[in-house]
Design a protein around this motif. Sequence first.
Motif, mmCIF file in Angstrom:
data_model
loop_
_atom_site.group_PDB
_atom_site.id
_atom_site.type_symbol
_atom_site.label_atom_id
_atom_site.label_comp_id
_atom_site.label_asym_id
_atom_site.label_seq_id
_atom_site.Cartn_x
_atom_site.Cartn_y
_atom_site.Cartn_z
ATOM 1 N N THR A 76 0.880 -1.290 0.082
ATOM 2 C CA THR A 76 -0.029 -0.038 -0.080
ATOM 3 C C THR A 76 0.719 1.439 0.046
ATOM 4 O O THR A 76 1.880 1.368 0.739
ATOM 5 N N VAL A 77 0.422 2.272 -0.857
ATOM 6 C CA VAL A 77 1.106 3.543 -0.666
ATOM 7 C C VAL A 77 -0.003 4.573 -0.081
ATOM 8 O O VAL A 77 -1.206 4.495 -0.426
ATOM 9 N N TYR A 78 0.472 5.382 0.582
ATOM 10 C CA TYR A 78 -0.333 6.138 1.323
ATOM 11 C C TYR A 78 -0.194 7.758 0.897
ATOM 12 O O TYR A 78 0.996 8.225 0.508
ATOM 13 N N LEU A 79 -1.050 8.623 0.938
ATOM 14 C CA LEU A 79 -0.929 10.105 0.801
ATOM 15 C C LEU A 79 -1.491 10.757 2.306
ATOM 16 O O LEU A 79 -2.858 10.749 2.347
ATOM 17 N N GLN A 80 -0.538 11.193 3.099
ATOM 18 C CA GLN A 80 -1.169 11.948 4.297
ATOM 19 C C GLN A 80 -1.460 13.335 3.899
ATOM 20 O O GLN A 80 -0.208 14.200 3.315
ATOM 21 N N MET A 81 -2.737 14.024 4.093
ATOM 22 C CA MET A 81 -2.756 15.340 3.685
ATOM 23 C C MET A 81 -3.377 16.144 5.010
ATOM 24 O O MET A 81 -4.217 15.706 5.668
ATOM 25 N N ASN A 82 -2.585 17.210 5.090
ATOM 26 C CA ASN A 82 -2.600 17.842 6.326
ATOM 27 C C ASN A 82 -3.066 19.462 6.038
ATOM 28 O O ASN A 82 -2.587 19.597 4.700
ATOM 29 N N SER A 83 -3.617 20.233 6.867
ATOM 30 C CA SER A 83 -3.817 21.648 6.602
ATOM 31 C C SER A 83 -4.826 21.622 5.161
ATOM 32 O O SER A 83 -4.571 22.473 4.246
ATOM 33 N N LEU A 84 -5.812 20.860 5.213
ATOM 34 C CA LEU A 84 -6.495 20.804 3.895
ATOM 35 C C LEU A 84 -7.313 22.189 3.772
ATOM 36 O O LEU A 84 -7.748 22.666 4.707
ATOM 37 N N LYS A 85 -7.452 22.367 2.459
ATOM 38 C CA LYS A 85 -8.177 23.772 2.235
ATOM 39 C C LYS A 85 -9.511 23.278 1.276
ATOM 40 O O LYS A 85 -9.355 22.373 0.605
ATOM 41 N N PRO A 86 -10.275 24.271 1.148
ATOM 42 C CA PRO A 86 -11.699 24.037 0.234
ATOM 43 C C PRO A 86 -10.975 23.642 -1.122
ATOM 44 O O PRO A 86 -11.594 23.165 -1.839
ATOM 45 N N GLU A 87 -9.947 24.292 -1.716
ATOM 46 C CA GLU A 87 -9.501 23.998 -2.991
ATOM 47 C C GLU A 87 -8.760 22.766 -3.256
ATOM 48 O O GLU A 87 -8.515 22.414 -4.408
ATOM 49 N N ASP A 88 -8.686 21.967 -2.028
ATOM 50 C CA ASP A 88 -8.116 20.669 -2.183
ATOM 51 C C ASP A 88 -9.303 19.782 -2.607
ATOM 52 O O ASP A 88 -9.227 18.669 -2.632
ATOM 53 N N THR A 89 -10.650 20.181 -2.690
ATOM 54 C CA THR A 89 -11.672 19.563 -2.925
ATOM 55 C C THR A 89 -11.560 18.734 -4.500
ATOM 56 O O THR A 89 -11.339 19.725 -5.503
ATOM 57 N N ALA A 90 -11.466 17.487 -4.537
ATOM 58 C CA ALA A 90 -11.292 16.781 -6.005
ATOM 59 C C ALA A 90 -11.556 15.530 -5.640
ATOM 60 O O ALA A 90 -11.724 15.005 -4.426
ATOM 61 N N VAL A 91 -11.331 14.546 -6.987
ATOM 62 C CA VAL A 91 -11.483 13.095 -6.772
ATOM 63 C C VAL A 91 -9.795 12.821 -7.140
ATOM 64 O O VAL A 91 -9.231 13.401 -7.769
ATOM 65 N N TYR A 92 -9.426 12.009 -5.898
ATOM 66 C CA TYR A 92 -8.015 11.747 -5.951
ATOM 67 C C TYR A 92 -7.891 10.325 -6.507
ATOM 68 O O TYR A 92 -8.742 9.171 -6.186
ATOM 69 N N TYR A 93 -6.769 10.118 -7.250
ATOM 70 C CA TYR A 93 -6.566 8.774 -7.850
ATOM 71 C C TYR A 93 -4.975 8.460 -7.511
ATOM 72 O O TYR A 93 -3.996 9.199 -7.344
ATOM 73 N N CYS A 94 -5.039 7.006 -7.642
ATOM 74 C CA CYS A 94 -3.407 6.499 -7.442
ATOM 75 C C CYS A 94 -3.160 5.947 -8.830
ATOM 76 O O CYS A 94 -3.916 5.381 -9.358
ATOM 77 N N ALA A 95 -1.934 5.718 -9.022
ATOM 78 C CA ALA A 95 -1.661 4.924 -10.402
ATOM 79 C C ALA A 95 0.013 4.451 -10.240
ATOM 80 O O ALA A 95 0.753 5.139 -9.537
ATOM 81 N N ALA A 96 0.167 3.499 -10.905
ATOM 82 C CA ALA A 96 2.033 3.048 -10.740
ATOM 83 C C ALA A 96 2.410 2.635 -12.145
ATOM 84 O O ALA A 96 1.696 2.479 -12.927
ATOM 85 N N ARG A 97 3.805 2.827 -12.290
ATOM 86 C CA ARG A 97 4.362 2.870 -13.547
ATOM 87 C C ARG A 97 5.602 2.565 -13.258
ATOM 88 O O ARG A 97 6.113 2.824 -11.874
#
Length: 120
Positions: A76-97
């Motif tokens: 598993t790979v993680y993305l820790q997101m802190n100090s979130l802002k309204p402009e961070d609103t989105a659909v988040y995706y992960c991908a591998a290559r």
Amino acid sequence: QLQASGGGLVQPGGSLRLSCAATGVILDRYAVGWFRRVPGTERERLSCINSSDGTPIYADSAKGRFTISRDNTKNTVYLQMNSLKPEDTAVYYCAARPICSDRFWSYHYRGQGTLVTVSS
């Protein structure tokens, strides 16, 4: 296959940890990127972690607030997101290559997205 999870509704200033879990793919053999897409815009690469030495890459919008990490025991790979802002609103995706790229569609494995909403 990759599956992104961990999204949800969070207040401004809050935190979320997104997870990218893999089945049938050994993630430590690949670079893994996190992207996000706001409707009507192109996907933005936020971060990528290389397979060779785990060196992370961050977009300016993510520096200082987001941290990418791996847990190879959980594949598993993680993305820790802190100090979130309204402009961070989105659909988040992960991908591998094999190596990091800022082109989402160049990734060999791409997960379904998870929605993050930052709002009070």
